[in-house]
Design a protein around this motif. Sequence first.
Motif, PDB file in Angstrom:
ATOM      1  N   LYS A   6       0.832  -1.188   0.000  1.00 45.66           N
ATOM      2  CA  LYS A   6       0.000   0.000   0.000  1.00 45.66           C
ATOM      3  C   LYS A   6       0.870   1.241   0.000  1.00 45.66           C
ATOM      4  O   LYS A   6       1.633   1.460   0.932  1.00 45.66           O
ATOM      5  CB  LYS A   6      -0.905  -0.010   1.239  1.00 45.66           C
ATOM      6  CG  LYS A   6      -1.900   1.117   1.235  1.00 45.66           C
ATOM      7  CD  LYS A   6      -2.807   1.061   2.434  1.00 45.66           C
ATOM      8  CE  LYS A   6      -3.634   2.341   2.478  1.00 45.66           C
ATOM      9  NZ  LYS A   6      -4.329   2.481   3.735  1.00 45.66           N
ATOM     10  N   ARG A   8       1.827   5.162   0.378  1.00 43.33           N
ATOM     11  CA  ARG A   8       1.351   6.302   1.170  1.00 43.33           C
ATOM     12  C   ARG A   8       2.239   7.496   0.852  1.00 43.33           C
ATOM     13  O   ARG A   8       3.453   7.351   0.746  1.00 43.33           O
ATOM     14  CB  ARG A   8       1.483   6.025   2.662  1.00 43.33           C
ATOM     15  CG  ARG A   8       0.680   4.871   3.156  1.00 43.33           C
ATOM     16  CD  ARG A   8       1.145   4.517   4.566  1.00 43.33           C
ATOM     17  NE  ARG A   8       0.329   3.477   5.145  1.00 43.33           N
ATOM     18  CZ  ARG A   8       0.485   2.185   4.874  1.00 43.33           C
ATOM     19  NH1 ARG A   8       1.425   1.782   4.037  1.00 43.33           N
ATOM     20  NH2 ARG A   8      -0.301   1.304   5.433  1.00 43.33           N
ATOM     21  N   VAL A   9       1.617   8.661   0.736  1.00 42.27           N
ATOM     22  CA  VAL A   9       2.374   9.859   0.392  1.00 42.27           C
ATOM     23  C   VAL A   9       1.859  11.022   1.223  1.00 42.27           C
ATOM     24  O   VAL A   9       0.666  11.123   1.479  1.00 42.27           O
ATOM     25  CB  VAL A   9       2.186  10.190  -1.114  1.00 42.27           C
ATOM     26  CG1 VAL A   9       2.810  11.514  -1.443  1.00 42.27           C
ATOM     27  CG2 VAL A   9       2.761   9.097  -1.984  1.00 42.27           C
ATOM     28  N   LYS A  10       2.790  11.879   1.650  1.00 40.91           N
ATOM     29  CA  LYS A  10       2.383  13.082   2.366  1.00 40.91           C
ATOM     30  C   LYS A  10       2.964  14.296   1.663  1.00 40.91           C
ATOM     31  O   LYS A  10       4.186  14.469   1.621  1.00 40.91           O
ATOM     32  CB  LYS A  10       2.870  13.010   3.809  1.00 40.91           C
ATOM     33  CG  LYS A  10       2.270  14.074   4.702  1.00 40.91           C
ATOM     34  CD  LYS A  10       2.715  13.842   6.138  1.00 40.91           C
ATOM     35  CE  LYS A  10       2.137  14.885   7.056  1.00 40.91           C
ATOM     36  NZ  LYS A  10       2.657  14.706   8.425  1.00 40.91           N
ATOM     37  N   LYS A  24       7.063  13.214   1.893  1.00 42.45           N
ATOM     38  CA  LYS A  24       7.362  11.941   2.552  1.00 42.45           C
ATOM     39  C   LYS A  24       6.606  10.840   1.826  1.00 42.45           C
ATOM     40  O   LYS A  24       5.417  11.004   1.537  1.00 42.45           O
ATOM     41  CB  LYS A  24       6.924  11.987   4.009  1.00 42.45           C
ATOM     42  CG  LYS A  24       7.681  12.989   4.851  1.00 42.45           C
ATOM     43  CD  LYS A  24       7.110  13.060   6.254  1.00 42.45           C
ATOM     44  CE  LYS A  24       7.960  13.977   7.128  1.00 42.45           C
ATOM     45  NZ  LYS A  24       7.441  14.043   8.497  1.00 42.45           N
ATOM     46  N   THR A  25       7.297   9.735   1.546  1.00 42.54           N
ATOM     47  CA  THR A  25       6.621   8.610   0.902  1.00 42.54           C
ATOM     48  C   THR A  25       6.986   7.320   1.610  1.00 42.54           C
ATOM     49  O   THR A  25       8.082   7.174   2.139  1.00 42.54           O
ATOM     50  CB  THR A  25       7.038   8.455  -0.578  1.00 42.54           C
ATOM     51  OG1 THR A  25       8.356   7.922  -0.626  1.00 42.54           O
ATOM     52  CG2 THR A  25       6.974   9.761  -1.327  1.00 42.54           C
ATOM     53  N   LEU A  26       6.035   6.423   1.616  1.00 43.37           N
ATOM     54  CA  LEU A  26       6.248   5.135   2.267  1.00 43.37           C
ATOM     55  C   LEU A  26       5.416   4.107   1.528  1.00 43.37           C
ATOM     56  O   LEU A  26       4.273   4.370   1.173  1.00 43.37           O
ATOM     57  CB  LEU A  26       5.768   5.228   3.716  1.00 43.37           C
ATOM     58  CG  LEU A  26       5.724   3.945   4.531  1.00 43.37           C
ATOM     59  CD1 LEU A  26       7.125   3.514   4.912  1.00 43.37           C
ATOM     60  CD2 LEU A  26       4.911   4.156   5.795  1.00 43.37           C
ATOM     61  N   SER A  28       4.269   0.030   1.924  1.00 44.52           N
ATOM     62  CA  SER A  28       4.406  -1.190   2.717  1.00 44.52           C
ATOM     63  C   SER A  28       4.728  -2.332   1.758  1.00 44.52           C
ATOM     64  O   SER A  28       4.007  -2.560   0.790  1.00 44.52           O
ATOM     65  CB  SER A  28       3.133  -1.471   3.513  1.00 44.52           C
ATOM     66  OG  SER A  28       2.000  -1.245   2.725  1.00 44.52           O
ATOM     67  N   THR A  72      12.442  -3.536   4.882  1.00 45.57           N
ATOM     68  CA  THR A  72      11.009  -3.605   4.660  1.00 45.57           C
ATOM     69  C   THR A  72      10.352  -2.220   4.766  1.00 45.57           C
ATOM     70  O   THR A  72      10.843  -1.348   5.469  1.00 45.57           O
ATOM     71  CB  THR A  72      10.417  -4.603   5.685  1.00 45.57           C
ATOM     72  OG1 THR A  72       9.050  -4.754   5.437  1.00 45.57           O
ATOM     73  CG2 THR A  72      10.612  -4.150   7.110  1.00 45.57           C
ATOM     74  N   ASN A  73       9.248  -2.032   4.050  1.00 45.39           N
ATOM     75  CA  ASN A  73       8.504  -0.769   4.022  1.00 45.39           C
ATOM     76  C   ASN A  73       9.390   0.439   3.689  1.00 45.39           C
ATOM     77  O   ASN A  73       9.563   1.330   4.515  1.00 45.39           O
ATOM     78  CB  ASN A  73       7.790  -0.524   5.352  1.00 45.39           C
ATOM     79  CG  ASN A  73       6.910  -1.686   5.759  1.00 45.39           C
ATOM     80  OD1 ASN A  73       6.412  -2.422   4.898  1.00 45.39           O
ATOM     81  ND2 ASN A  73       6.744  -1.887   7.040  1.00 45.39           N
ATOM     82  N   TYR A  75      10.989   3.856   2.884  1.00 44.98           N
ATOM     83  CA  TYR A  75      10.527   5.224   3.171  1.00 44.98           C
ATOM     84  C   TYR A  75      11.479   6.198   2.497  1.00 44.98           C
ATOM     85  O   TYR A  75      12.688   6.082   2.651  1.00 44.98           O
ATOM     86  CB  TYR A  75      10.550   5.394   4.687  1.00 44.98           C
ATOM     87  CG  TYR A  75      10.293   6.781   5.210  1.00 44.98           C
ATOM     88  CD1 TYR A  75       9.009   7.192   5.521  1.00 44.98           C
ATOM     89  CD2 TYR A  75      11.341   7.670   5.422  1.00 44.98           C
ATOM     90  CE1 TYR A  75       8.764   8.453   6.041  1.00 44.98           C
ATOM     91  CE2 TYR A  75      11.102   8.945   5.930  1.00 44.98           C
ATOM     92  CZ  TYR A  75       9.813   9.328   6.243  1.00 44.98           C
ATOM     93  OH  TYR A  75       9.577  10.576   6.754  1.00 44.98           O
TER      94      TYR A  75
END
Lengths: 109, 278
Positions: A6, A8-10, A24-26, A28, A72-73, A75
Amino acid sequence: MAKGVKPRVKVPKSAEAGEVITIKTLISHKMESGQRKDSDGNVIPRSIINRFTCDFNGENVIDVTIEPAVSTNPYFEFEAKVPEAGEFKFTWYDDDGSVYEESKSIAIG
Amino acid sequence: MKRIVLKGAALAALLATGALAEEPKLIINGEIELPTRVPAPSHMDAIDEITSGWVYRTKETQALQMDDFDNPGMIFVDVGQELFETAEGDAGKACADCHESAEEFAGLKASMPRVNEEGELESMPDVINECRTERMQADAWKWSGPEMSAMTALISLQSRGMPVDVAIDGAAAPFWEQGKEIYYTRYGQLDLACSNCHENNYDMMIRADHLSQGQTNGFPNYRLKNAKINTVHGRFKGCMKNIRAQPFAEGGDEFKALELYVASRGNGLPVESPSVRN
């Protein structure tokens, strides 16, 4: 497609013209390195995100090659100058050929 | 002259605020400020002030908990949300079929563990598994398994900021006494009780680790050490292994009683779940 992925971005909703913003990006992702063995001694095949890119209105902001040592995950946090209103497009490329996308628009003012 | 004035002002400010005021504040997303030091509940004799484990961690670890995007525990909250909406079992139901949203459970974490109508002490996984086996007719989840950890993280997050308030009187009293007994009993080859580290020596270094009061208001928490959500019972088990004792069973009566007693030592501290620790 790997399980449980999944993105995710901020990104701030708005910025001044020419302002440098932090993104910021992450994502999973299990980031299986290909170096590990299972309980039977067989190598667990590599399965990682191998590339991450960010574009703003068609212009490339960042393009990252990711190697198996990344945990893992993954960022990523980086800065970008926003000259005008537009859209940030984020793309992650999986070893299995899957491509995960996310986009965020930003306004000026 | 101007420089001297400035220096004087800075010194005055330093003296006025003192050392304690310089302590970092736990503010999440720049909005929610959670107190990290509150007066101890009246049943505690040895400690006047209870502190969140957050204050004993490094700046970097503290920062991770101060932004929900940076908090890796939130990944597991998302996993929990997906599980919440997924139908499982013979009844073909998901949590979301009965419970409108996880927000319904605001306050639950703050009051857990508690004594149920049957007079048994129950912890959050018991409540979840009761729903799964009876109403969803699905298999129970393993106490500290990935699904259970994610679900408890999601449900506990709903209580963030609410003060821990577990009942220790009435029906809970015998369980609380049992938990207290365990807390002060020495176990294992190292012959240590919980209190030896977390009551007598908190804020000291035990080799490379900065001892906390062992508060549970941030559980389930994300640990950098194993990159996953950890349950209270999982942590108790880890502690017991560290002191070279044979751990009690996760989800067993001993750990549930201990969970109640330790939670009561944090009565008044805000729920921080999912917190970030090392």
